[in-house]
Design a protein around this motif. Structure first.
Motif, PDB file in Angstrom:
ATOM      1  N   PHE A  25       0.824  -1.211   0.000  1.00 34.53           N
ATOM      2  CA  PHE A  25       0.000   0.000   0.000  1.00 34.53           C
ATOM      3  C   PHE A  25       0.860   1.263   0.000  1.00 34.53           C
ATOM      4  O   PHE A  25       0.537   2.241  -0.648  1.00 34.53           O
ATOM      5  N   TYR A  26       1.973   1.250   0.734  1.00 32.84           N
ATOM      6  CA  TYR A  26       2.844   2.421   0.739  1.00 32.84           C
ATOM      7  C   TYR A  26       3.558   2.606  -0.601  1.00 32.84           C
ATOM      8  O   TYR A  26       3.776   3.721  -1.046  1.00 32.84           O
ATOM      9  N   LEU A  27       3.893   1.523  -1.275  1.00 35.31           N
ATOM     10  CA  LEU A  27       4.478   1.645  -2.611  1.00 35.31           C
ATOM     11  C   LEU A  27       3.459   2.187  -3.609  1.00 35.31           C
ATOM     12  O   LEU A  27       3.807   3.005  -4.476  1.00 35.31           O
ATOM     13  N   LEU A  28       2.218   1.744  -3.498  1.00 30.37           N
ATOM     14  CA  LEU A  28       1.165   2.295  -4.359  1.00 30.37           C
ATOM     15  C   LEU A  28       0.953   3.780  -4.080  1.00 30.37           C
ATOM     16  O   LEU A  28       0.750   4.565  -5.004  1.00 30.37           O
ATOM     17  N   THR A  29       1.017   4.170  -2.824  1.00 28.21           N
ATOM     18  CA  THR A  29       0.888   5.584  -2.464  1.00 28.21           C
ATOM     19  C   THR A  29       1.981   6.402  -3.125  1.00 28.21           C
ATOM     20  O   THR A  29       1.720   7.447  -3.720  1.00 28.21           O
ATOM     21  N   THR A  30       3.202   5.922  -3.045  1.00 27.30           N
ATOM     22  CA  THR A  30       4.331   6.626  -3.656  1.00 27.30           C
ATOM     23  C   THR A  30       4.153   6.730  -5.161  1.00 27.30           C
ATOM     24  O   THR A  30       4.375   7.790  -5.745  1.00 27.30           O
ATOM     25  N   TYR A  31       3.745   5.652  -5.790  1.00 27.53           N
ATOM     26  CA  TYR A  31       3.558   5.661  -7.238  1.00 27.53           C
ATOM     27  C   TYR A  31       2.489   6.668  -7.666  1.00 27.53           C
ATOM     28  O   TYR A  31       2.715   7.490  -8.548  1.00 27.53           O
ATOM     29  N   PHE A  32       1.330   6.606  -7.031  1.00 22.18           N
ATOM     30  CA  PHE A  32       0.227   7.474  -7.443  1.00 22.18           C
ATOM     31  C   PHE A  32       0.500   8.945  -7.130  1.00 22.18           C
ATOM     32  O   PHE A  32       0.208   9.824  -7.935  1.00 22.18           O
ATOM     33  N   LEU A  33       1.056   9.227  -5.969  1.00 24.56           N
ATOM     34  CA  LEU A  33       1.280  10.628  -5.611  1.00 24.56           C
ATOM     35  C   LEU A  33       2.459  11.241  -6.369  1.00 24.56           C
ATOM     36  O   LEU A  33       2.465  12.445  -6.609  1.00 24.56           O
ATOM     37  N   ASN A  34       3.431  10.442  -6.754  1.00 25.01           N
ATOM     38  CA  ASN A  34       4.542  10.985  -7.535  1.00 25.01           C
ATOM     39  C   ASN A  34       4.157  11.249  -8.977  1.00 25.01           C
ATOM     40  O   ASN A  34       4.720  12.127  -9.618  1.00 25.01           O
ATOM     41  N   ASN A  35       3.234  10.493  -9.508  1.00 28.67           N
ATOM     42  CA  ASN A  35       2.810  10.701 -10.896  1.00 28.67           C
ATOM     43  C   ASN A  35       1.788  11.812 -11.047  1.00 28.67           C
ATOM     44  O   ASN A  35       1.482  12.215 -12.151  1.00 28.67           O
ATOM     45  N   ILE A  36       1.277  12.317  -9.949  1.00 29.74           N
ATOM     46  CA  ILE A  36       0.223  13.318 -10.029  1.00 29.74           C
ATOM     47  C   ILE A  36       0.781  14.730 -10.233  1.00 29.74           C
ATOM     48  O   ILE A  36       0.175  15.554 -10.884  1.00 29.74           O
ATOM     49  N   SER A  37       1.967  15.008  -9.676  1.00 30.07           N
ATOM     50  CA  SER A  37       2.470  16.372  -9.730  1.00 30.07           C
ATOM     51  C   SER A  37       3.993  16.386  -9.691  1.00 30.07           C
ATOM     52  O   SER A  37       4.607  15.636  -8.927  1.00 30.07           O
ATOM     53  N   ASP A  38       4.595  17.241 -10.496  1.00 26.65           N
ATOM     54  CA  ASP A  38       6.051  17.380 -10.491  1.00 26.65           C
ATOM     55  C   ASP A  38       6.537  18.001  -9.188  1.00 26.65           C
ATOM     56  O   ASP A  38       7.597  17.643  -8.683  1.00 26.65           O
ATOM     57  N   ARG A  39       5.766  18.912  -8.640  1.00 27.10           N
ATOM     58  CA  ARG A  39       6.139  19.558  -7.384  1.00 27.10           C
ATOM     59  C   ARG A  39       6.204  18.551  -6.238  1.00 27.10           C
ATOM     60  O   ARG A  39       7.128  18.556  -5.428  1.00 27.10           O
ATOM     61  N   LEU A  40       5.227  17.665  -6.179  1.00 31.56           N
ATOM     62  CA  LEU A  40       5.214  16.638  -5.144  1.00 31.56           C
ATOM     63  C   LEU A  40       6.359  15.654  -5.337  1.00 31.56           C
ATOM     64  O   LEU A  40       6.985  15.211  -4.374  1.00 31.56           O
ATOM     65  N   TYR A  41       6.675  15.323  -6.574  1.00 34.87           N
ATOM     66  CA  TYR A  41       7.788  14.418  -6.871  1.00 34.87           C
ATOM     67  C   TYR A  41       9.111  15.030  -6.412  1.00 34.87           C
ATOM     68  O   TYR A  41       9.929  14.352  -5.789  1.00 34.87           O
ATOM     69  N   ILE A  42       9.322  16.305  -6.696  1.00 37.23           N
ATOM     70  CA  ILE A  42      10.554  16.976  -6.277  1.00 37.23           C
ATOM     71  C   ILE A  42      10.641  17.042  -4.761  1.00 37.23           C
ATOM     72  O   ILE A  42      11.699  16.806  -4.171  1.00 37.23           O
ATOM     73  N   TYR A  43       9.530  17.344  -4.109  1.00 37.31           N
ATOM     74  CA  TYR A  43       9.518  17.389  -2.648  1.00 37.31           C
ATOM     75  C   TYR A  43       9.873  16.014  -2.066  1.00 37.31           C
ATOM     76  O   TYR A  43      10.650  15.908  -1.126  1.00 37.31           O
ATOM     77  N   PHE A  44       9.325  14.971  -2.639  1.00 39.16           N
ATOM     78  CA  PHE A  44       9.558  13.626  -2.127  1.00 39.16           C
ATOM     79  C   PHE A  44      11.009  13.194  -2.331  1.00 39.16           C
ATOM     80  O   PHE A  44      11.629  12.645  -1.432  1.00 39.16           O
ATOM     81  N   THR A  45      11.566  13.431  -3.500  1.00 37.90           N
ATOM     82  CA  THR A  45      12.926  12.986  -3.777  1.00 37.90           C
ATOM     83  C   THR A  45      13.982  13.855  -3.097  1.00 37.90           C
ATOM     84  O   THR A  45      15.099  13.392  -2.881  1.00 37.90           O
TER      85      THR A  45
END
Length: 54
Positions: A25-45
């Motif tokens: 479930f946490y891997l699915l969360t990461t996948y879906f939330l990272n693909n939704i927005s570039d800003r969120l992806y940059i914040y996460f990485t």
């Protein structure tokens, strides 16, 4: 965003319920939330925990 939030909620609940797969479930969360927005992806990485453990 809704699917990512729901999978995060299920992952958190699955900590208390042993038969549910927490990591999945946490891997699915990461996948879906990272693909939704570039800003969120940059914040996460750029996060310290991501850089240390992943």
């Amino acid at each position: 965003m809704i699917i990512g939030s729901a999978s995060f909620l299920l992952g958190t609940v699955s900590i208390l319920v042993p038969p549910l797969p927490t990591v999945l479930f946490y891997l699915l969360t990461t996948y879906f939330l990272n693909n939704i927005s570039d800003r969120l992806y940059i914040y996460f990485t750029d996060n310290h925990y991501y850089q240390t453990y992943i």
